[in-house]
Design an enzyme around this catalytic site. Structure first.
Site, PDB file in Angstrom:
ATOM      1  N   GLU A  32     -11.336  -2.162  -8.583  1.00 26.66           N
ATOM      2  CA  GLU A  32     -12.031  -2.757  -7.438  1.00 26.66           C
ATOM      3  C   GLU A  32     -13.252  -1.960  -7.004  1.00 26.66           C
ATOM      4  O   GLU A  32     -14.173  -2.522  -6.424  1.00 26.66           O
ATOM      5  CB  GLU A  32     -11.082  -2.968  -6.252  1.00 26.66           C
ATOM      6  CG  GLU A  32     -10.687  -1.705  -5.527  1.00 26.66           C
ATOM      7  CD  GLU A  32      -9.699  -1.996  -4.383  1.00 26.66           C
ATOM      8  OE1 GLU A  32      -8.656  -2.604  -4.662  1.00 26.66           O
ATOM      9  OE2 GLU A  32      -9.970  -1.608  -3.243  1.00 26.66           O
TER      10      GLU A  32
ATOM     11  N   GLU B  73      -1.737   0.999  -8.642  1.00 28.06           N
ATOM     12  CA  GLU B  73      -3.171   0.686  -8.578  1.00 28.06           C
ATOM     13  C   GLU B  73      -3.932   1.839  -7.926  1.00 28.06           C
ATOM     14  O   GLU B  73      -3.457   2.407  -6.948  1.00 28.06           O
ATOM     15  CB  GLU B  73      -3.319  -0.593  -7.759  1.00 28.06           C
ATOM     16  CG  GLU B  73      -4.732  -1.041  -7.495  1.00 28.06           C
ATOM     17  CD  GLU B  73      -4.762  -2.405  -6.796  1.00 28.06           C
ATOM     18  OE1 GLU B  73      -3.789  -3.176  -6.961  1.00 28.06           O
ATOM     19  OE2 GLU B  73      -5.732  -2.683  -6.088  1.00 28.06           O
TER      20      GLU B  73
ATOM     21  N   HIS C 136      -9.486  -8.216  -8.438  1.00 27.35           N
ATOM     22  CA  HIS C 136      -9.357  -7.741  -7.059  1.00 27.35           C
ATOM     23  C   HIS C 136      -9.845  -8.835  -6.111  1.00 27.35           C
ATOM     24  O   HIS C 136     -10.885  -9.431  -6.334  1.00 27.35           O
ATOM     25  CB  HIS C 136     -10.218  -6.487  -6.874  1.00 27.35           C
ATOM     26  CG  HIS C 136     -10.401  -6.089  -5.439  1.00 27.35           C
ATOM     27  ND1 HIS C 136     -11.635  -6.057  -4.820  1.00 27.35           N
ATOM     28  CD2 HIS C 136      -9.502  -5.716  -4.508  1.00 27.35           C
ATOM     29  CE1 HIS C 136     -11.481  -5.657  -3.567  1.00 27.35           C
ATOM     30  NE2 HIS C 136     -10.214  -5.448  -3.349  1.00 27.35           N
TER      31      HIS C 136
ATOM     32  N   LYS D 180       0.844  -1.180   0.000  1.00 24.52           N
ATOM     33  CA  LYS D 180       0.000   0.000   0.000  1.00 24.52           C
ATOM     34  C   LYS D 180       0.885   1.237   0.000  1.00 24.52           C
ATOM     35  O   LYS D 180       1.894   1.279   0.719  1.00 24.52           O
ATOM     36  CB  LYS D 180      -0.901  -0.001   1.239  1.00 24.52           C
ATOM     37  CG  LYS D 180      -1.858  -1.175   1.291  1.00 24.52           C
ATOM     38  CD  LYS D 180      -2.958  -1.053   0.250  1.00 24.52           C
ATOM     39  CE  LYS D 180      -3.888  -2.261   0.283  1.00 24.52           C
ATOM     40  NZ  LYS D 180      -5.009  -2.120  -0.671  1.00 24.52           N
TER      41      LYS D 180
ATOM     42  N   ASP E 162      -0.328   0.141  -4.465  1.00 26.14           N
ATOM     43  CA  ASP E 162      -1.762   0.433  -4.432  1.00 26.14           C
ATOM     44  C   ASP E 162      -1.987   1.699  -3.615  1.00 26.14           C
ATOM     45  O   ASP E 162      -1.734   1.708  -2.412  1.00 26.14           O
ATOM     46  CB  ASP E 162      -2.494  -0.757  -3.790  1.00 26.14           C
ATOM     47  CG  ASP E 162      -3.998  -0.572  -3.759  1.00 26.14           C
ATOM     48  OD1 ASP E 162      -4.488   0.479  -4.203  1.00 26.14           O
ATOM     49  OD2 ASP E 162      -4.683  -1.491  -3.281  1.00 26.14           O
TER      50      ASP E 162
ATOM     51  N   ASP F 158     -13.940  -6.931 -10.139  1.00 24.07           N
ATOM     52  CA  ASP F 158     -14.343  -7.355  -8.801  1.00 24.07           C
ATOM     53  C   ASP F 158     -15.612  -8.188  -8.966  1.00 24.07           C
ATOM     54  O   ASP F 158     -16.429  -7.912  -9.843  1.00 24.07           O
ATOM     55  CB  ASP F 158     -14.617  -6.118  -7.936  1.00 24.07           C
ATOM     56  CG  ASP F 158     -14.952  -6.482  -6.512  1.00 24.07           C
ATOM     57  OD1 ASP F 158     -14.052  -6.477  -5.672  1.00 24.07           O
ATOM     58  OD2 ASP F 158     -16.141  -6.778  -6.231  1.00 24.07           O
TER      59      ASP F 158
END
Lengths: 434, 434
Positions: free
Chosen positions: A304, A272, A354, A218, A246, A327
């Protein structure tokens, strides 16, 4: 044989994950939860579906499922299969409820939970895992399941038919390949924002030892922290393994470009959700900048929280994404995901679904496998996200080996939760919450 | 003086409008309803806000308001005014509930209801109608109320300040003009899809006699029917009055272009929602086609279900719209609408707010007047939609004269419903529903 859906039960299930910092990122913190749907039938088989939420607010998606349930209760599977888009639109385009979306957010997630439960039921009645059930459906039936409304400027029924017909070639070989090797995967368990550096280092080392060669961290915290953590992971995994990032939408468009200029040092494979999920033009600008920055080594990924097929259509049309992260339960269930998978194939963009949350790994493995078997027909750039959370609550949990998903074997969409888990974690009356 | 919000009450109010065919269009049919919010305070003044829904599902938006209410209950107005974006994000970016949007659909409409109630309270405490309250706020306070997150690539705080500072020039003259003439308006009451031709003709004649020189019809039925009804209206209103068309998103992109090629015959002033509301690229293509078809006489309009400021930003960046139809309660309330109004001014696109439903005319008149007084500063191409429905349920209903809105005079956002109406139409226990 006519099978009728006789009941729709909805359960508010919440797992107390917030305290551990699992799943924390730049904008989301909560107790991983599911709005869990069971369709009872006169055949005794139960269809299961759910949508994933982040804790508080699960009661809202439960209310939305109840508001849509009358479109499902009393229907026969034969009626639904005879006119799949009519059925799908009875939920997604309900003349009163559509206003609450349209085709987005709470109301569309509720549509997905119900629609997925119907598909789970169909696959169970056919005695096949969802991936095989979908991959073996006749082209006409797959095409008839897609609502082409609002996407014909990107994909026509004839184009979809051609892609799905061609996808039959060599399918048996691809099944054999997956039976031998499993499906490629990557792990997101190493770099949550809530984890201290040493935990990131230890988890990265552990994941690498377990066979993972693609890991996601992240970003979106203070830029210096992001870079420091990225260097730790890159140092642990060496130059050849893939490192994905992400940002969970925290950056503005120009900020994303600035931050990726610094983070390019650690050779990220994708960035992402670099900005707001609705910002197609913003993603397109970032994609152009990142391509230039890295000579095309880094790409933009999103999906997502992409609200529906119209958002995905534009991301593809605008060349805004190099990885499409479908997703299973954000959009209106299998029917809408089918349209997204086929659009991705037409535009030549790989799908990396995702997963994580509650049961998303269980769902999306089927979709990625179906894509490989029947639509995209390639493993190039394809990976399914893997997060090691909460699988123990499912009757048919995902199984992995050396960083790869093994083929699910049980009939259905792997969405069925263990009754003990539902009883224990039902909110607010389950023992876990009392 | 510190004023504290001590209670948040939510009412599910529904009016049985479906039976009459009022409000029917290509995709929406229902009982016009409101998720109505009352903020009690220790000062005795009550803040009122609502979001509009289409009947069934109003219980879902009510649940969403309850899930967000704790961010408002217990706050003082002073705290909110001191950090307006922090307050706004406590709702719009709640770390658990954001997942259900983000910033779209049910959860964002609920945010709007609560945020609007806070603004209503502020204007009431200041003893001013909302339009005057907003128009007289210092530039710094207006700018501080806007969340620039995800829109800085289109509008910076400095640019917003410059626009709002410049907007002070000549404001007194513009107030005087509105006091004399009222604000331009158009009517949507003549051409609902549910109405037969003779009713359309009679209503058009009636509206023209009442002073209306701009009228909107619904399209999106069978193309021949659309054209026949359009010819009836054009014949009644003559060549100089404006005829607008609203397709409520039913068309695909190419279909919209084809159908507008035929409808160009009746010289439409705008085509509203020609395709899916999320389709920025599609709207841009249609706008280019329609401009070419009509030599720029017809423009594309949209916005009533534009999910948030990021969608509006892109519609402006892509030159997809020639008319921006902001809505008062689809997005996150006054704070977010402010960002949209200022972006429109920067891009030179006129604002014609969406109204109708329950109380939308009451809300948006204030926004259009504020735009004219302080932001856009022009009436060129500006009109507020007018629909003659359900005004009788409001304490301070809109007043019109010769097809123009008269300036609201009572303090607040005109959002307060009559207690008798709430009691009568509360669902499911009000006498109207029993």
């Amino acid at each position: 044989m006519s099978v009728r859906i006789t009941s729709v039960d909805v359960h508010d299930v919440r797992f107390p994950t917030a305290a551990a910092g699992d799943g924390s990122d730049a904008i989301n913190k909560g107790d991983y939860s599911a709005t869990y749907v069971e369709l009872g039938t006169d055949a005794g088989v139960v269809g299961a579906g759910f949508t994933f939420t982040n804790g508080r607010g699960n009661e809202i998606t439960c209310a939305a499922v109840r508001a849509l349930a009358h479109h499902v209760r009393g229907r026969t599977i034969e009626e639904i299969v005879a006119e799949p888009v009519t059925f799908w639109r009875s939920l997604s385009a309900d003349v009163q409820l559509r206003w609450l979306g349209p085709e987005k957010g709470v109301i569309h997630m509720a549509t997905g939970a119900l629609v997925n439960a119907v598909w789970d039921l169909r696959a169970k009645l056919a005695g096949r895992p969802m991936w095989r059930f979908l991959a073996e459906l006749p082209t006409e039936e797959l095409v008839a399941s897609i609502d082409f409304h609002h996407i014909t400027d990107a994909l026509t029924p004839d184009e979809a038919s051609a892609i799905l017909d061609k996808g039959r070639d060599g399918m048996a070989d691809r099944v054999a390949l997956l039976e031998r090797d499993g499906f490629p995967s990557y792990t997101t368990s190493v770099g949550w924002l809530g984890y201290p550096d040493e935990k990131v280092r230890a988890l990265t080392r552990e994941a690498y030892a377990a066979g993972w060669r693609a890991m996601k961290m992240k970003v979106g915290g203070p830029p210096a922290d992001d870079l420091r953590r990225a260097r730790i992971i890159r140092a642990e995994i060496g130059p050849d393994a893939l490192l994905m990032m992400d940002a969970n939408q925290v950056w503005d468009v120009d900020e994303a470009i600035t931050n990726m200029t610094a983070l390019a040092e650690v050779d990220p494979y994708w960035i992402e959700e670099p900005t707001h999920a609705d910002d197609i033009l913003g993603h397109a600008r970032i994609a152009r900048a990142v391509t230039e920055l890295t000579g095309g080594r880094c790409r933009v990924a999103t999906g997502e929280v992409a609200a529906n097929r119209v958002i995905f259509k534009q991301l593809l049309q605008a060349e805004a994404i190099g990885v499409m992260q479908i997703d299973a339960c954000r959009v209106g269930g299998v029917n809408e995901v089918l349209s997204e998978i086929v659009m991705a194939a037409k535009f030549g963009v790989p799908i990396c679904p995702h997963a994580g949350g509650v049961g998303l790994c269980e769902y999306v493995q089927h979709l990625a496998i179906f894509d490989f078997l029947r639509v995209g027909t390639s493993l190039d750039g394809r990976m399914v996200e893997y997060v090691d959370h909460l699988h123990e609550h499912f009757v048919d949990p995902v199984r992995t080996r050396d960083g790869r998903y093994l083929l699910p074997a049980a009939p259905g969409y792997s969405a069925t939760m263990r009754p003990e888990s539902i009883a224990e974690f039902r909110f607010p009356d389950g023992p876990a919450w009392r």
